[in-house]
Design a protein around this motif. Structure first.
Motif, PDB file in Angstrom:
ATOM      1  N   UNK A  65      62.225  20.722 -52.413  1.00  0.00           N
ATOM      2  CA  UNK A  65      61.743  20.698 -53.764  1.00  0.00           C
ATOM      3  C   UNK A  65      61.477  21.704 -54.567  1.00  0.00           C
ATOM      4  N   UNK A  66      60.999  22.727 -53.779  1.00  0.00           N
ATOM      5  CA  UNK A  66      60.808  23.898 -54.665  1.00  0.00           C
ATOM      6  C   UNK A  66      61.401  24.502 -55.475  1.00  0.00           C
ATOM      7  N   UNK A  67      62.470  25.013 -54.399  1.00  0.00           N
ATOM      8  CA  UNK A  67      63.960  25.517 -54.448  1.00  0.00           C
ATOM      9  C   UNK A  67      64.631  24.794 -55.611  1.00  0.00           C
ATOM     10  N   UNK A  68      64.563  23.602 -55.493  1.00  0.00           N
ATOM     11  CA  UNK A  68      65.766  22.801 -56.694  1.00  0.00           C
ATOM     12  C   UNK A  68      64.967  22.617 -57.897  1.00  0.00           C
ATOM     13  N   UNK A  70      63.126  25.099 -59.275  1.00  0.00           N
ATOM     14  CA  UNK A  70      63.265  26.163 -59.513  1.00  0.00           C
ATOM     15  C   UNK A  70      64.451  26.368 -60.796  1.00  0.00           C
ATOM     16  N   UNK A  71      65.605  25.945 -59.508  1.00  0.00           N
ATOM     17  CA  UNK A  71      66.910  25.837 -60.341  1.00  0.00           C
ATOM     18  C   UNK A  71      67.316  25.289 -61.177  1.00  0.00           C
ATOM     19  N   UNK A  72      66.371  24.207 -61.611  1.00  0.00           N
ATOM     20  CA  UNK A  72      66.415  23.519 -62.574  1.00  0.00           C
ATOM     21  C   UNK A  72      65.942  23.695 -63.778  1.00  0.00           C
ATOM     22  N   UNK A  87      71.276  22.436 -53.391  1.00  0.00           N
ATOM     23  CA  UNK A  87      69.770  22.497 -53.727  1.00  0.00           C
ATOM     24  C   UNK A  87      69.810  23.134 -56.237  1.00  0.00           C
ATOM     25  N   UNK A  88      70.273  23.636 -56.253  1.00  0.00           N
ATOM     26  CA  UNK A  88      70.282  23.858 -57.378  1.00  0.00           C
ATOM     27  C   UNK A  88      71.914  22.859 -58.137  1.00  0.00           C
ATOM     28  N   UNK A  89      72.214  22.127 -57.410  1.00  0.00           N
ATOM     29  CA  UNK A  89      73.016  21.412 -58.253  1.00  0.00           C
ATOM     30  C   UNK A  89      74.165  21.365 -59.447  1.00  0.00           C
ATOM     31  N   UNK A  90      73.879  20.970 -60.587  1.00  0.00           N
ATOM     32  CA  UNK A  90      74.839  21.259 -61.078  1.00  0.00           C
ATOM     33  C   UNK A  90      73.884  22.322 -62.135  1.00  0.00           C
ATOM     34  N   UNK A  91      73.071  23.145 -61.855  1.00  0.00           N
ATOM     35  CA  UNK A  91      72.384  23.939 -62.338  1.00  0.00           C
ATOM     36  C   UNK A  91      73.131  24.893 -61.845  1.00  0.00           C
ATOM     37  N   UNK A 187      72.068  16.788 -57.752  1.00  0.00           N
ATOM     38  CA  UNK A 187      70.790  17.633 -56.010  1.00  0.00           C
ATOM     39  C   UNK A 187      70.000  16.713 -56.537  1.00  0.00           C
ATOM     40  N   UNK A 188      70.661  15.403 -56.518  1.00  0.00           N
ATOM     41  CA  UNK A 188      69.153  14.234 -56.431  1.00  0.00           C
ATOM     42  C   UNK A 188      68.606  13.477 -54.865  1.00  0.00           C
ATOM     43  N   UNK A 189      68.579  14.892 -54.259  1.00  0.00           N
ATOM     44  CA  UNK A 189      67.543  14.680 -52.807  1.00  0.00           C
ATOM     45  C   UNK A 189      67.161  13.672 -53.096  1.00  0.00           C
ATOM     46  N   UNK A 190      66.577  13.044 -51.809  1.00  0.00           N
ATOM     47  CA  UNK A 190      64.984  12.136 -51.594  1.00  0.00           C
ATOM     48  C   UNK A 190      64.193  13.341 -51.208  1.00  0.00           C
TER      49      UNK A 190
END
Length: 191
Positions: A65-68, A70-72, A87-91, A187-190
Motif C-alpha cells: 500500500x505504501x509503495x502504491x 508513493x507511485x500515485x 503496484x504503480x499501475x498506470x502511474x 493498481x486497484x488491489x485489495x
C-alpha cells in the motif's frame, strides 16, 4: 517521470535502481528500505519482521500500500521492489524487469550475505516460490507475466555498468505518447 525497477532477489535491482536514479537525477525509493522502516516503526528488527510477515499478510499489504501510494502521489522517482511495476499501475512511465538465472543470483546473494552458494540457492528458490504464491493469493498477480514491462534485462549477460547504460538509453529515447502495444495495469488491489 516514474520508473519502476522490479525483479527477483539477486537480480541487481537495488544497485541498478540506485544508480539509475542518481544518473537521471531522480529520487530512489526502495521497497526494502520501506520494509525496514515498517519494522522499526513496530519495534522489530528486519529479520524478526520478515519472520512475522510469513505469518501475517497485513505486513506485505502495508508495504505494498505504501509503495502504491508513493507511485500515485510522487513523480521524478525510481521505485524499486519486486512488485513495483504492478503496484504503480498506470502511474508508471517506464517499467523495468531485471532477472538472471537462479544459480547466478544465488552466487550474488551468497557473496553479499557471506553464505554458501548452495544455501543461498535453496533459500532464494523457496523465497521466490513463497512470494509468487502470496502475490497470486493476495492480488491475483502472476509475477511470471512480464508483459507489463517496457524492458526486461538478463543481468547475467552484462556487467552492472552496461545494464545501467542500457536503461539510461532506453529511458532517454522512450516515447510516452506511443501507446501501441501498451498493456494497462490496474493498481486497484485489495490491501
Amino acid at each position: 517521470m516514474l520508473i519502476t525497477v522490479s525483479g527477483p532477489p539477486g537480480s541487481g535491482k537495488s544497485t541498478t535502481a540506485s544508480e539509475l536514479a542518481e544518473t537521471l537525477g531522480l529520487e530512489h525509493i526502495s521497497g526494502g528500505d520501506i520494509f525496514r522502516e515498517l519494522a522499526d516503526e513496530r519495534g522489530y528488527s528486519a529479520l524478526e519482521f520478515n519472520k512475522l510477515a510469513e505469518e501475517n499478510d497485513q505486513i506485505d499489504r502495508d508495504l505494498d500500500r505504501r509503495l502504491r501510494d508513493i507511485a500515485a502521489e510522487r513523480d521524478d522517482v525510481v521505485l524499486e521492489s519486486r512488485l513495483a511495476g504492478w503496484l504503480a499501475g498506470d502511474h508508471a512511465d517506464f517499467r523495468v524487469w531485471l532477472d538472471a538465472p537462479l544459480d547466478v543470483r544465488a552466487e550474488r546473494i551468497a557473496d553479499r550475505e557471506d553464505k554458501s552458494a548452495e544455501d543461498a540457492r535453496e533459500e532464494t528458490a523457496a523465497r521466490q516460490g513463497s512470494e509468487a504464491d502470496r502475490y497470486a493469493e493476495y492480488y491475483g498477480i502472476d509475477v511470471t507475466d512480464l508483459t507489463i514491462y517496457d524492458l526486461s534485462v538478463n543481468t547475467a549477460r552484462w556487467d552492472a555498468d552496461a545494464v545501467l547504460d542500457m536503461l539510461v538509453t532506453a529511458v532517454e529515447v522512450y516515447d510516452p505518447d506511443r501507446d501501441e502495444g501498451k498493456y494497462p495495469v490496474e493498481a486497484d488491489y485489495d490491501f
